[in-house]
Each structure stands twice: as C-alpha cells, then as structure tokens.
Design a protein around this motif. Structure first.
Motif, short mmCIF file in Angstrom:
data_model
loop_
_atom_site.label_atom_id
_atom_site.label_comp_id
_atom_site.label_asym_id
_atom_site.label_seq_id
_atom_site.Cartn_x
_atom_site.Cartn_y
_atom_site.Cartn_z
N SER A 183 3.08 3.68 2.84
CA SER A 183 2.95 3.15 4.31
C SER A 183 3.99 3.34 5.08
O SER A 183 3.76 3.36 6.46
N ASN A 240 -5.74 3.82 0.15
CA ASN A 240 -4.67 3.19 0.58
C ASN A 240 -4.90 2.84 2.15
O ASN A 240 -4.19 1.99 2.81
N THR A 251 1.06 -1.22 -0.06
CA THR A 251 0.03 -0.07 -0.06
C THR A 251 0.83 1.20 -0.09
O THR A 251 1.94 1.31 0.66
N ASP A 252 0.41 2.41 -0.75
CA ASP A 252 1.53 3.35 -1.03
C ASP A 252 1.87 4.23 0.15
O ASP A 252 0.86 4.31 0.97
N SER A 278 -4.51 6.95 -3.78
CA SER A 278 -3.57 7.18 -4.84
C SER A 278 -4.67 7.22 -6.33
O SER A 278 -5.86 6.79 -6.21
N SER A 331 2.26 -3.92 4.51
CA SER A 331 2.61 -3.47 3.16
C SER A 331 3.80 -4.12 2.97
O SER A 331 5.05 -3.80 3.28
N SER A 338 -0.36 7.69 3.17
CA SER A 338 -1.24 8.32 2.10
C SER A 338 -2.55 7.75 2.41
O SER A 338 -3.19 6.68 2.81
N THR A 341 -0.80 11.37 -5.10
CA THR A 341 -0.81 10.70 -4.03
C THR A 341 -1.56 11.56 -3.13
O THR A 341 -0.75 12.51 -2.73
#
Ligand code: OGA
Ligand code: MN
Length: 297
Positions: free
Chosen positions: A124, A265, A121-122, A133, A218, A130, A287
C-alpha cells in the motif's frame, strides 16, 4: 457452482468458505496456462469472493510466477533481504533463509515478516499499490500461522456515520519506513528509502473492476491522516482495524502444504496469527502490480 473447463475437460468447482469472503477452487491445474474461459471464470470468482484458495497445487516458483503473470506484471521487492535470490519476483514470507536455515526470532527478516501479524494490505506504500497477492504454502505450521482476511467492502458498508464523516474525502499516509518504528527490522539503506517515499492515499476507494467502495487502510504503514494530529490518526486507524477484525468480516485460513491462496489487495486486508518460531514456515509470494492509481471512493 461448477463451470466447464474446455481445455482440460475438467470442472472448475467453487465452494464458498465464509459468508463474508473466501472460496475454495478445485478442478484446475495452476501449473498449466489457463484457457481463456477458465481465466475468465477464475477472475470472476476472484472478484466475487476476494480470496481464492486452491488446495494441492505443488507449483515450482517458475510455475507460480507464470500463473501470477496471467493477471498482470509482478512486483520485485525493493529489499534484498526479502526477495528470493533465485527468482526476484518471489517475496519470501519465511522464517527460513534462502539457504534453508531456520532463522531466530531476533533476525531482522523474521522481525519484519512478523509485522504481518498486524492487519495490512500489501504494497500500500507504493504510488500504485498491488492489485493482488498469490501465496504458496510450501512448509506450513501445524498450529498458528493462520492467515486471516477481512472484506473491506463490508467494513466500509458497516462504518458508523460519524466515522465515515471523519474519513470521507481524506487521505492517509502509507510509509514503508514506518515499519522501522514498529519492530527491530534491518535499518533501511538510503536506496531503499529513496525507492519508497511515503505516499498519500484516499481512505475510501472504489474498486476499478467491481465499482464497489471499500475502506483503504494498512495499519502497519499508516502513520498520518490529512488534517489530523498524529495521535488521533493512529487511534483512528486502530479503531478502523478493530472494526475490520470482527468475526462477521473475516475468513481465517488454516494452511495445508501446497495451498495457493490468492487475494485482492484492493478490497481486503490480512494478517497472520502468531506461531512457534521453532517450526519452519516457508511461503512464497508473487505480487501483482496494481492496475492504476487508487480511485477515491
Ligand atoms: C503476505 C503476508 C501472511 C502470512 O504474504 O503478504 O502478509 O500468512 N503473509 O504469512
Ligand atoms: Mn501481507
């Protein structure tokens, strides 16, 4: 479902894509500011479906950024090799460089972007991860390069009792620098290391809007779990990722050019499937900064 869009007089159509998550949204032009009621309906759909797909949205970077900003302030990535020269809020998910040249598999940027082939997950690894996204498929591959999304609420609800017990009240470490152990990416500069020291995050989290609990891992950034030996931690994260990858929990997105895909996210993970690197793939991501520290669940 169909909701009147007062500003444009058009209809917002929402079509579910998979029983677990994902909906296609049409009847809205993302290049224009959203009317308050359209924003509200879109936001509700986002909370309900976790991943929204908007086909046929040929946005410029500036329009994509303006759309994203309606949901919150935007992250600027801490590495120069990833962000766009022209627009620092754009994270380049691409095997094509800023000058339009195809890069080889050996290029450190390609090695780094290819790590997205594993569940994650972006952002993290940020103290405040975040919120969401927004990815624009500009040049897409004919085969492979699908993006898969997993509903981490459902994964949470499906945790075996023994596993839940193992992770309840525990934190996992998320370290951006862990990427350097997984692939030959460009070594981090001292400034990049200092910008993103490792963080500890609860493994079960509560969504600030929906109040629902989800599993928060993540795998490309997780290198430790509180109170566990390193090997056991890595094995547990792998086991959890395998659970998250079950068919019943995932929507697989096959890209068409000018799809915009927006995901949350805070309650999903994603990964991209491999593709032939001789094909150009250019995706631009905006993001959204998280709305606060992760709430333990
Ligand atoms: C991302 C990502 C997957 C893809 O944009 O955060 O992981 O489809 N992308 O390339
Ligand atoms: Mn990603």
């Amino acid at each position: 479902m169909s909701i009147a869009n007062d500003r444009t007089g058009s209809e917002l159509n929402i079509r579910p894509l998979h029983p677990a998550l994902g909906a296609e949204v049409s009847g809205v032009d993302l290049a224009r500011p959203l009317a308050p009621e359209t924003f509200k309906a879109l936001h509700q759909a986002w909370m309900d479906y976790l991943v929204l797909v908007f086909p046929g949205q040929a946005l410029s970077d500036a329009q994509q950024i303006a759309f994203a900003r309606q949901f919150g302030a935007l992250e600027v990535h801490h590495q120069d090799i990833i962000k766009s020269r022209a627009a620092p809020e754009i994270f380049r998910v691409s095997n094509v460089d800023d000058d339009g040249n195809l890069m080889t598999a050996a290029h450190p940027s390609v090695a780094q972007i290819s790590l997205a082939q594993r569940w994650h997950t972006d952002s993290s690894y940020r103290p405040v991860p975040s919120m969401g996204s927004i990815l624009h498929g500009i040049e897409v591959t004919r085969e492979g390069g699908e993006t898969w999304f997993s509903n981490m609420y459902k994964v949470h609800d499906a945790l075996p009792a023994a596993t839940r017990q193992q992770i309840e009240g525990r934190k996992a470490r998320h370290d951006f620098a862990h990427l350097t152990t997984l692939a030959p990416i460009k070594p981090l500069t001292e400034a990049e290391r200092q910008a993103m020291p490792p963080v500890w995050q609860p493994m079960l989290r509560r969504h600030p809007v929906t109040g629902r609990k989800s599993l928060f891992i993540s795998p490309i950034y997780n290198d430790a779990i509180e109170g566990m030996a390193a090997d056991d931690a890595v094995a547990l994260v792998a086991e959890l990722a395998e659970l998250a990858g079950r068919d019943e929990f995932i929507y697989r997105h096959r890209w068409s050019a000018d799809d915009i895909v927006m995901w949350d996210n805070r309650c999903t993970m994603h990964q991209v499937t491999p593709y032939d690197l001789a094909q150009r793939r250019v995706m631009h991501r905006a993001t959204i900064i998280g709305d606060g520290p992760v709430i333990a669940g």
